[in-house]
Scaffold this motif. Structure first.
Motif, short mmCIF file in Angstrom:
data_model
loop_
_atom_site.label_atom_id
_atom_site.label_comp_id
_atom_site.label_asym_id
_atom_site.label_seq_id
_atom_site.Cartn_x
_atom_site.Cartn_y
_atom_site.Cartn_z
N LEU A 30 0.82 -1.21 0.00
CA LEU A 30 0.00 0.00 0.00
C LEU A 30 0.86 1.26 0.00
CD1 LEU A 30 -2.74 -1.07 2.57
CD2 LEU A 30 -2.97 -0.90 0.09
N ARG A 31 1.97 1.22 0.72
CA ARG A 31 2.87 2.37 0.73
C ARG A 31 3.50 2.57 -0.65
NH1 ARG A 31 8.06 3.00 4.83
NH2 ARG A 31 8.56 5.17 4.34
N THR A 32 3.85 1.48 -1.31
CA THR A 32 4.39 1.58 -2.67
C THR A 32 3.34 2.15 -3.62
OG1 THR A 32 5.77 -0.36 -2.25
CG2 THR A 32 5.43 0.25 -4.54
N HIS A 33 2.09 1.76 -3.43
CA HIS A 33 1.00 2.26 -4.25
C HIS A 33 0.86 3.78 -4.11
CE1 HIS A 33 -2.91 2.77 -6.06
NE2 HIS A 33 -3.43 3.15 -4.91
N ARG A 34 0.94 4.26 -2.88
CA ARG A 34 0.82 5.70 -2.66
C ARG A 34 2.01 6.45 -3.25
NH1 ARG A 34 -1.11 3.96 2.49
NH2 ARG A 34 0.98 4.30 3.38
N CYS A 35 3.20 5.88 -3.11
CA CYS A 35 4.40 6.55 -3.64
C CYS A 35 4.37 6.62 -5.16
CB CYS A 35 5.65 5.81 -3.17
SG CYS A 35 6.04 6.04 -1.43
N THR A 36 3.93 5.56 -5.80
CA THR A 36 3.86 5.57 -7.27
C THR A 36 2.81 6.55 -7.76
OG1 THR A 36 2.42 3.63 -7.13
CG2 THR A 36 4.74 3.23 -7.59
N GLU A 37 1.73 6.68 -7.01
CA GLU A 37 0.70 7.65 -7.39
C GLU A 37 1.24 9.07 -7.27
OE1 GLU A 37 -2.78 6.87 -5.04
OE2 GLU A 37 -3.76 5.91 -6.75
N ARG A 38 1.99 9.36 -6.20
CA ARG A 38 2.56 10.69 -6.04
C ARG A 38 3.60 10.99 -7.11
NH1 ARG A 38 2.55 9.49 -0.33
NH2 ARG A 38 4.77 8.95 -0.47
N ALA A 39 4.29 9.93 -7.58
CA ALA A 39 5.29 10.13 -8.62
C ALA A 39 4.67 10.18 -10.02
CB ALA A 39 6.33 9.02 -8.57
N GLY A 40 3.38 9.97 -10.11
CA GLY A 40 2.70 10.02 -11.40
C GLY A 40 2.84 8.78 -12.23
N ALA A 41 3.22 7.64 -11.62
CA ALA A 41 3.39 6.40 -12.37
C ALA A 41 2.13 5.55 -12.27
CB ALA A 41 4.58 5.61 -11.84
N SER A 42 1.96 4.65 -13.23
CA SER A 42 0.84 3.73 -13.21
C SER A 42 1.15 2.57 -12.28
CB SER A 42 0.57 3.19 -14.63
OG SER A 42 -0.42 2.19 -14.59
#
Length: 326
Positions: A201-213
């Motif tokens: 879940l933390r990885t999911h939030r970080c990728t969303e903040r970085a603009g990645a899919s």
């Protein structure tokens, strides 16, 4: 009194017969999943001649160990049932099936502990990979696993020493070792499951903040939760029924090796079937490459978290610099 004893005999026999049916079903499911997993890994290996082969020795060793152990436990259960029922009355059959000192029963106990240790070790290894090989994170479950190994040795040895019939619950030596081992397993399962889910879940939030899919993480998380929840739920069922000295504990004990094997294998087969038809369409983006099976969990979970976290930090620094210049 006679009616109560007769009901108890019938209840034990009925539960043992039911345990054979359920164990046969779960054992068949596990064997099918294992064969399918190895077949998928073989196909992926053939399709990726130039890359890192996903079918590695650790995967084969764990799959082979669980396959042999679960199948052997099922065979021993059938043998014990036929020996107990063959040529004896109902009372003699119950005495045989509930006797802790029987060699076949001791062998079954050893296999249950072996499968539990292997399943917990795979779970700890997944945790270690997902957390970018962070040694501090895996110290608690490793310490608990040491306790599980001690309980396994103690429980097996005590079973060999016990010659009387059905143990009298948590006050007996066998009961103490067994319950202690189940508690260790539950602690390992809950700790690793929560830590892995939190990392995803933390990885999911970080990728969303970085603009990645990052839709693949949301697709993978339920798969992991399903397999971990199944194994944890079955272990909890066995612990409760054993603590209550219910006849249903025979079902929990008989099916625990198969449940551990399914939990270890289900996640690989699920991801493999989900990714295999699309393997030719993937072109190597951050989230486009298919999961690797070399470590029984996608290594790109930890790799991508580290990359996206660095990207997010760099993006924030760039915005702050631009704001200062403005």
């Amino acid at each position: 009194m006679a009616n109560t004893a007769s009901e108890n005999v019938n209840g034990v026999l009925s539960v043992n017969l039911a345990s054979i049916c359920i164990e046969s079903l779960l054992c068949g499911m596990f064997d099918s999943l294992t064969v399918a997993s190895i077949y998928i890994l073989h196909i992926r290996t053939e399709a990726r001649r130039g890359g890192r082969p996903p079918l590695t020795l650790p995967v084969l060793v764990v799959s082979g160990t669980l396959l042999v152990a679960v199948t052997t436990h099922w065979i021993l259960s059938i043998c014990r049932l036929f020996i107990g029922l063959g040529g004896h009355g109902s009372q003699a059959a119950v005495e045989y099936l509930t006797e802790c000192g029987q060699p076949l029963y001791v062998a079954e106990v050893a296999i249950v502990f072996l499968c539990t240790i292997v399943a917990d070790a795979v779970l700890v290894f997944r945790l270690w990979v997902v957390w970018s090989h962070n040694k501090t994170v895996v110290v608690p479950p490793l310490a608990i696993m040491v306790g599980l190994v001690v309980c396994s040795v103690g429980g097996t040895y005590t079973s060999m020493e016990v010659g009387h019939t059905e143990n009298d619950g948590l006050t007996s030596k066998v009961g103490k070792w067994t319950m202690s081992g189940l508690i260790c397993t539950l602690c390992t399962d809950l700790y690793c499951s929560c830590m892995i889910a939190g990392k995803l879940l933390r990885t999911h939030r970080c990728t969303e903040r970085a603009g990645a899919s990052c839709a693949v993480i949301l697709n993978w998380l339920p798969i992991y939760i399903e397999s971990a929840a199944f194994y944890t739920a079955w272990t909890l069922f066995y612990a409760i029924t054993y603590g209550a000295q219910s006849a249903a504990r025979y079902i929990g004990a008989a099916c625990l090796p198969a449940a551990a094997g399914i939990a270890c294998t289900l996640i690989n087969v699920h991801i493999g079937f989900d990714q295999l038809p699309k393997s030719e369409q993937r072109q190597g983006g951050m989230w486009d490459r298919a999961p690797q099976f070399t470590t029984w969990i996608p290594e790109w979970v930890s790799e991508t978290y580290d990359n996206t976290e660095a990207q997010a930090t760099q993006s924030r620094d760039s915005r702050e610099d631009a704001g200062d210049k403005g």
